[in-house]
Each structure stands twice: as structure tokens, then as C-alpha cells.
Design an enzyme around this catalytic site. Structure first.
Site, PDB file in Angstrom:
ATOM      1  N   HIS A 168      -1.561   0.612  -9.781  1.00 29.63           N
ATOM      2  CA  HIS A 168      -2.210  -0.353  -8.876  1.00 29.63           C
ATOM      3  C   HIS A 168      -2.856  -1.496  -9.649  1.00 29.63           C
ATOM      4  O   HIS A 168      -4.087  -1.643  -9.654  1.00 29.63           O
ATOM      5  CB  HIS A 168      -3.231   0.343  -7.973  1.00 29.63           C
ATOM      6  CG  HIS A 168      -3.520  -0.463  -6.733  1.00 29.63           C
ATOM      7  ND1 HIS A 168      -3.951   0.093  -5.553  1.00 29.63           N
ATOM      8  CD2 HIS A 168      -3.434  -1.799  -6.484  1.00 29.63           C
ATOM      9  CE1 HIS A 168      -4.105  -0.860  -4.635  1.00 29.63           C
ATOM     10  NE2 HIS A 168      -3.801  -2.008  -5.189  1.00 29.63           N
ATOM     11  N   ARG A 211       0.864  -1.176   0.000  1.00 28.16           N
ATOM     12  CA  ARG A 211       0.000   0.000   0.000  1.00 28.16           C
ATOM     13  C   ARG A 211       0.905   1.232   0.000  1.00 28.16           C
ATOM     14  O   ARG A 211       1.988   1.212   0.588  1.00 28.16           O
ATOM     15  CB  ARG A 211      -0.887   0.022   1.256  1.00 28.16           C
ATOM     16  CG  ARG A 211      -2.065  -0.950   1.210  1.00 28.16           C
ATOM     17  CD  ARG A 211      -3.129  -0.468   0.258  1.00 28.16           C
ATOM     18  NE  ARG A 211      -4.279  -1.354   0.173  1.00 28.16           N
ATOM     19  CZ  ARG A 211      -4.402  -2.343  -0.720  1.00 28.16           C
ATOM     20  NH1 ARG A 211      -3.428  -2.596  -1.571  1.00 28.16           N
ATOM     21  NH2 ARG A 211      -5.492  -3.073  -0.753  1.00 28.16           N
ATOM     22  N   GLU A 224      -3.757   7.516  -4.495  1.00 28.77           N
ATOM     23  CA  GLU A 224      -4.132   7.064  -5.836  1.00 28.77           C
ATOM     24  C   GLU A 224      -5.444   7.710  -6.277  1.00 28.77           C
ATOM     25  O   GLU A 224      -6.343   7.902  -5.451  1.00 28.77           O
ATOM     26  CB  GLU A 224      -4.286   5.538  -5.839  1.00 28.77           C
ATOM     27  CG  GLU A 224      -2.979   4.840  -5.536  1.00 28.77           C
ATOM     28  CD  GLU A 224      -3.150   3.364  -5.288  1.00 28.77           C
ATOM     29  OE1 GLU A 224      -2.248   2.767  -4.692  1.00 28.77           O
ATOM     30  OE2 GLU A 224      -4.196   2.801  -5.684  1.00 28.77           O
ATOM     31  N   ASP A 267       3.759   0.062  -7.444  1.00 29.17           N
ATOM     32  CA  ASP A 267       2.406  -0.226  -7.938  1.00 29.17           C
ATOM     33  C   ASP A 267       1.367   0.520  -7.129  1.00 29.17           C
ATOM     34  O   ASP A 267       0.192   0.543  -7.489  1.00 29.17           O
ATOM     35  CB  ASP A 267       2.129  -1.738  -7.870  1.00 29.17           C
ATOM     36  CG  ASP A 267       0.805  -2.127  -8.513  1.00 29.17           C
ATOM     37  OD1 ASP A 267       0.053  -2.929  -7.928  1.00 29.17           O
ATOM     38  OD2 ASP A 267       0.517  -1.602  -9.623  1.00 29.17           O
TER      39      ASP A 267
END
Lengths: 317, 332
Positions: A283, A236, A265, A260
């Protein structure tokens, strides 16, 4: 479960949505609407929502849970549940499920793919070719070998172990940190993340996000990883001190990163986009057709189990 | 430091011919030990250069370092021009730029890079495959162009675990690729000149059959007469619409025109290519495709390989010059 009122918090998967519509009483939340319309929607449907289906980033906070007096279950379309208010769910007797296992391979594959991509600069090399530089400037730069690099994994759970097994095939020695030491004959335990980082060339974040692991990749850890080190984050955004990370990468105090996930986000810091020692992914750790389908089936399976009074497939609470 | 074991009767370091590509390294390392006759630096046409080398004082060169990638082609005419030459050291794993049969006829020994590159090439092949299936480079472009907040989630890729990977050529590099992909849960199939009893992977006697039972085809074989365009239209058709092809060998192993057509028409799903038939030219159609990943023949370009290769090249030269067997001989 035709009478189960399910609130789909936001669009997440066409197959999942289609099955929920077919098998339950599906309500689609007005995710993008302004706050007063969202509140009005919840008030209007409070009486019928018994289940919420949500994604990893959206989660289910206290306000949402409190607005749904008939809520019985929150089914996450993700393995992470850091954005679900578990305490509130426990107080209310609301069950929570996630989707572990089915996405382990894909997330581990992407972690290793990102590590190779960063060390071998594959996206940069691809860009070099597409921009006509091979013809204009000749050979690409030398990169550094992936095989044999020391890999440090934060969190040797399902995903961490899957990453360990993959990198072992490249002759990478594996070390790890987690709260409890286990008996892994081939993997070296370190009692702190800083020590793990100091002896790793590639540091991979593979643990779940909670109060103990928030910003576990701190400035100290980043400094220990150093100018030759690479951070890979498939956990995360909240695991990493993002401003510190960005500064370290820009200043060359950290060699590179494959990311990622991000703190906010889908926003990615401008400063990261400007760097060429990073590989950035939106992600997509579990982002394959096969796995999203399997995740959807886990969500549906959990809802079915719940309405039939059977044990939940993958309960968190 | 010049190797005393390799010094000539005159006491001078031995002469070595050096055929390199522009910008190539190793010059300094070679010059520390040998008298280097550098073709590129001479600026002369090849016959003139070879004639001058044959007349070099105090002794003509007995060994040559020949880089791959168009630095020179060692054929009968070349060897005729320089009868003193008894050893060729290639800095590539591939020796398609050397006429092995001619060398064998004349008793000229040939060394290649052995396994120095193998891990890096295998890693690159795996990196390319994950990139194609999971759209790593394409998703990178998506993020860098600021499309994530505008368009939402990136389109889904394809799962690697469980895929059948057909490896063409189970030599050093092919074997390392197999070992790596097994750890990702792939099922390994292969085609090789001969079936290998020591592996449990399923063997296919020809590439067409291999392709029809594989989801991914990895080209990991040497380039020679038999393997020129070994991946042709039939093989691509057998691979099918969901198929991916990875090439880390030589561009000429694949019929590039057919490959581009197949990609254009959606007859295969994607490709990861480090090599092309006419480098550094890359077919224009590929440059705008999102389901391909293109790298500039850089599978071997690591600091570690460079350093290992240098040691290997010098090791082979010194072995030959002191009458010992080559470290990494290529058998004809």
C-alpha cells in the site's frame, strides 16, 4: 488553531505529526493498546477532541465518532474514505475531508509501474540476478510486451484519467467502465465491468470503494480477463474478491496481478506470496516524500480552514 | 519453405553462416529457408570453421547472421577468411561486434534489428525507472519476507512527475523513452551527436552538462569508441546525490567501477541496470543494495520482439539474396 484538540489516530507521517504538535493541541491515540485501554483513553479525552486525523485504512467508524461528543471534523490523510462512517458524520454534523489531487500522479505512476513490472517480470528478473541465476542458468525467460496492450480502467476519475494519459504514450488502447458514460473521444466505454474485462489485457481498478463497487472484480470479471490477462489494483482490497483472485492466479485462470492493496492489510494471503506471476506492494501508492508532504499540508490546510470558518479545501461531507 | 527468389544457380537453398549464443532461437526458422552453417554446432575454432565455409559446396555463403553478446567478432581477419561474404545481419540493435569501417571498405552491407526492439527496450527503461524511484522490487521483497506486519509501512520513495530526465542518445529507443516519460510529467533533456530540430526537448552539447541539469540520466546510445565510458566519474558527480542512472544500452557505456563506488558512497541515489561490462557477471556490491534494480540483459526478451526479429532477420536475408536493398541497413 492552537486551541484545537486534535486526536491523531495512529502514526502516519513525521512531518504531519510535528506540525500538528506545533500548531494544535495534539493527542496521540494509543492505537496498539487493548480495547479497554483505548476506550478509557477516549472517555478521558472526550471533552477536548474536536478533530480526528486518520489514515485510509483506519478510517473513523461509528463507535469512535460516538465516543467523541465534541467532534467537528475528520481529516483523512488519504483520498479514500471508505472506512469513515459518512452517514454518522452527516447525522452529527461532523465535516470530513480527504487528500485528492496531490497524490494523483504518484498513484497513477505506481499503477503503470506495476503493470510493466508484472508483464515484464522486472522484480523476478532482479531476483534472478541477485540469486546468481544469470551466471548459473543463462538467459531469463521471455516475457510479453507492454506497449500496445489493451488497458481497461474501472473508474475514470482523476487517477483513472492520469493512468489513461500515461498508457496512451505506450500505444495502449484505453477502455473504461464507470457508472456514467462521458465523452472521451479516445477512450471506449463499456457498460459493464465484465465486458470491459473481456476486451482488456490489463484491467486497472481506479475507482473509489463504496457499496456499489465492493467486490466489483468478481469471479465473473476475473474469468473474463482470463489466462492472458493482468489485474492491477491501486484502489482498495475491498474492490476484489480476494479468495477468488488468489485461486484464479494459482490455477492459471488469470495471467497475473500487480497489487498495492489487500482486504486485510498488512496481511497478504500466503498463497499470493508463493506465486511468481504477481507483484506485491505494501500500500504505497502515495508513498513518496514529496506527496506525503503535500498530503499533510492538505490535512493541515483543511483544519486551518475549519477553525477560521473558511470553506474547507477538500470536503467529502 | 525455401524462398524461390533466393535460390542459387544449383537450385539448392543458399548457404548462410550462423553465429549464435548457446540456447539462442532462430535455428529452425533459418533451416526452413537456407543451408545453415552453424558455428556453435560445428564445435570448431573460428579459423577452421571459416575455412570450411569458404570451401562449402555447391556455393560458399554470401550472408551471415551474427548475434550480439559475444557470439563472434566480425573484423578484418574474419572477412579475409571468407571473401564470398557480402552481407552481415545482426540480430541486435547494437553492432559493436562488427567492424563497420572494414565492412564499408570491402562493400559488405550490414543490417541490424532496426526498430524491432525499440518499444520493449523503452518500456523496460521506464519500468526500471519507476522501480528505482518507487522501490517496487525492494518493496516486493519486503512483503514476501513477511515484514509488512512486523515493521509497518515501507519507507517512502521519490516522485517521478516533474523530474528532469537526461537522455543520452535520442535515436529510436531514446525518442520512445522520451515520449513515454513526458506522459508522466517528466521534463526531457538530451544529448546526441547532433541537435535535433524536430523535437522541443532541451539539447546539451555534452553529457557532463546534461547530467548537471538532470535528475535522471538514461543511457540510450550505441556503443562505439566515442561512447565507451561516456558516463564516467565526472558525469556521475555532475548528476549528484539525488541522481538516478538507467542503462539499457551497453555495460561499457558506463565506467562500472566508478558507478559501484558512487553508489557505495551515496554519491548518487540509485540505478536501474539491464547491462553490465562483463555479463553475466554483476559486481557483488550491487547484489545487496536496495536502491538498485538489476535485470539480466532482458530488455528485449519478449515473445513479440522474438517473433518480429525473426521476421526482420529473414526479410533482410531474402532482400539481399534477391538483389534488393536491405530492410534495416546500418550506414557506416
Amino acid at each position: 488553531m492552537e486551541s484545537l484538540g486534535v486526536l491523531l489516530l495512529h502514526p502516519m507521517d513525521a512531518y504531519l505529526e510535528q506540525e500538528l504538535a506545533r500548531r494544535c493541541r495534539l493527542l496521540r491515540f494509543c492505537w496498539d493498546a487493548p480495547p479497554d485501554r483505548r476506550d478509557a483513553f477516549l472517555r478521558a479525552h472526550a471533552g477536548s477532541v474536536r478533530a480526528v486525523v486518520t489514515g485510509g485504512v483506519a478510517g473513523a467508524g461509528a463507535a469512535l465518532i460516538d465516543a467523541l461528543p465534541r467532534l467537528e471534523i475528520v481529516a483523512c490523510f488519504s483520498v479514500g474514505f471508505d472506512r469513515v462512517d459518512l452517514a454518522r458524520c452527516r447525522e452529527r454534523g461532523v465535516r470530513v475531508t480527504n487528500t485528492p489531487g496531490v497524490l494523483t500522479d504518484d498513484v497513477a505512476d505506481l499503477a503503470v509501474g506495476l503493470a510493466i513490472a508484472v508483464l515484464r517480470r522486472i522484480p523476478q528478473a532482479d531476483g534472478y540476478v541477485r540469486a546468481g541465476q544469470w551466471k548459473a542458468k543463462g538467459d531469463f525467460t521471455l516475457t510479453t510486451r507492454f506497449s500496445g496492450k489493451r488497458v481497461g480502467i474501472i473508474g475514470l476519475g482523476r487517477i483513472g484519467l492520469a493512468i489513461a494519459r500515461r498508457v496512451e504514450a505506450f500505444g495502449c488502447p484505453v477502455s473504461y467502465y464507470q457508472r456514467t458514460k462521458r465523452d472521451y473521444p479516445n477512450y471506449t466505454f463499456f457498460p459493464t465491468v465484465v465486458e470491459l474485462a473481456a476486451t482488456s489485457d490489463v484491467l486497472v481498478v481506479a475507482c473509489s470503494l463504496n457499496e456499489q463497487s465492493r467486490r466489483i472484480v468478481s469471479r465473473e470479471v476475473i474469468d473474463a480477463l482470463g489466462p492472458g490477462g493482468v489485474l492491477v489494483n491501486i484502489g482498495r482490497g475491498g474492490h476484489v474478491d480476494e479468495p477468488e483472485l488468489v485461486a484464479a492466479l494459482a490455477e492459471g485462470r488469470l495471467g497475473g496481478a500487480g497489487l498495492d492493496v489487500f482486504e486485510d492489510e498488512p496481511e497478504v494471503p500466503e498463497a499470493l506470496v508463493a506465486l511468481d506471476n504477481v507483484v506485491l506492494a505494501p500500500h504505497m501508492g502515495s508513498g513518496t516524500r514529496e506527496t506525503r508532504r503535500a498530503m499533510a499540508d492538505v490535512v493541515l490546510g483543511n483544519l486551518e480552514a475549519h477553525v477560521s470558518g473558511k470553506p474547507l479545501l477538500t470536503p467529502v461531507v | 519453405m525455401a524462398s524461390s527468389a533466393a535460390a542459387t544457380a544449383s537450385g539448392e537453398p543458399p548457404a548462410i553462416l550462423f553465429f549464435r549464443r548457446p540456447g539462442a532461437p532462430f535455428n529452425a526458422a533459418l533451416r526452413q529457408r537456407f543451408r545453415v552453417l552453424d558455428f556453435l554446432a560445428s564445435g570448431e575454432p573460428l579459423p577452421v570453421f571459416l575455412a570450411a565455409a569458404a570451401a562449402a559446396a555447391p556455393d560458399p555463403p554470401r550472408a551471415a547472421v551474427v548475434m550480439g553478446g559475444g557470439a563472434a567478432r566480425v573484423d578484418a581477419a574474419f572477412l579475409d577468411a571468407l571473401p564470398s561474404l557480402r552481407c552481415l545481419v545482426s540480430t541486435a540493435a547494437g553492432v559493436d561486434h562488427i567492424d563497420l569501417a572494414e565492412c564499408a571498405r570491402r562493400g559488405v552491407v550490414v543490417a541490424n534489428s532496426g526498430t524491432v526492439y525499440s518499444a520493449d527496450v523503452a518500456d523496460h527503461a521506464v519500468g526500471l525507472l519507476i522501480d528505482v524511484l518507487r522501490c517496487v522490487s525492494a518493496a516486493e521483497r519486503f512483503v514476501r519476507r513477511g515484514l509488512w506486519p512486523l515493521q509497518g509501512d515501507f519507507p517512502l520513495g521519490s516522485k517521478l512527475a516533474g523530474r528532469r530526465v537526461g537522455i543520452i542518445g535520442l535515436g529510436n529507443i531514446g525518442s520512445l523513452i522520451a515520449k513515454r516519460l513526458e506522459a508522466f510529467g517528466c521534463i526531457i533533456h538530451y544529448n546526441s551527436r547532433r541537435q535535433k530540430g524536430s523535437v522541443s526537448y532541451k539539447y546539451f552539447p555534452n553529457v557532463h552538462d546534461l547530467a548537471s541539469e538532470s535528475d535522471v540520466l538514461v543511457v540510450a546510445c550505441a556503443l562505439n569508441k566515442e561512447t565507451q565510458h561516456i558516463v564516467n566519474k565526472d558525469v556521475l558527480e555532475a548528476l549528484g546525490k539525488e541522481g538516478i542512472i538507467i542503462n539499457i544500452s551497453r555495460g561499457a557505456n558506463i565506467d562500472e567501477g566508478e558507478l559501484v563506488r558512487a553508489l557505495n558512497e551515496g554519491r548518487i541515489a540509485g540505478a536501474g541496470l539491464d547491462v553490465f561490462e562483463n555479463e553475466p557477471a554483476v559486481p557483488a556490491e550491487l547484489l545487496s543494495m536496495n536502491n538498485v534494480v538489476l535485470t539480466p540483459h532482458s530488455a528485449v526478451f519478449t515473445l513479440e520482439s522474438r517473433s518480429d526479429l525473426c521476421d526482420q532477420m529473414i526479410g533482410n536475408l531474402e532482400a539481399f539474396l534477391s538483389g534488393k536493398p536491405l530492410l534495416t541497413p546500418v550506414l557506416p
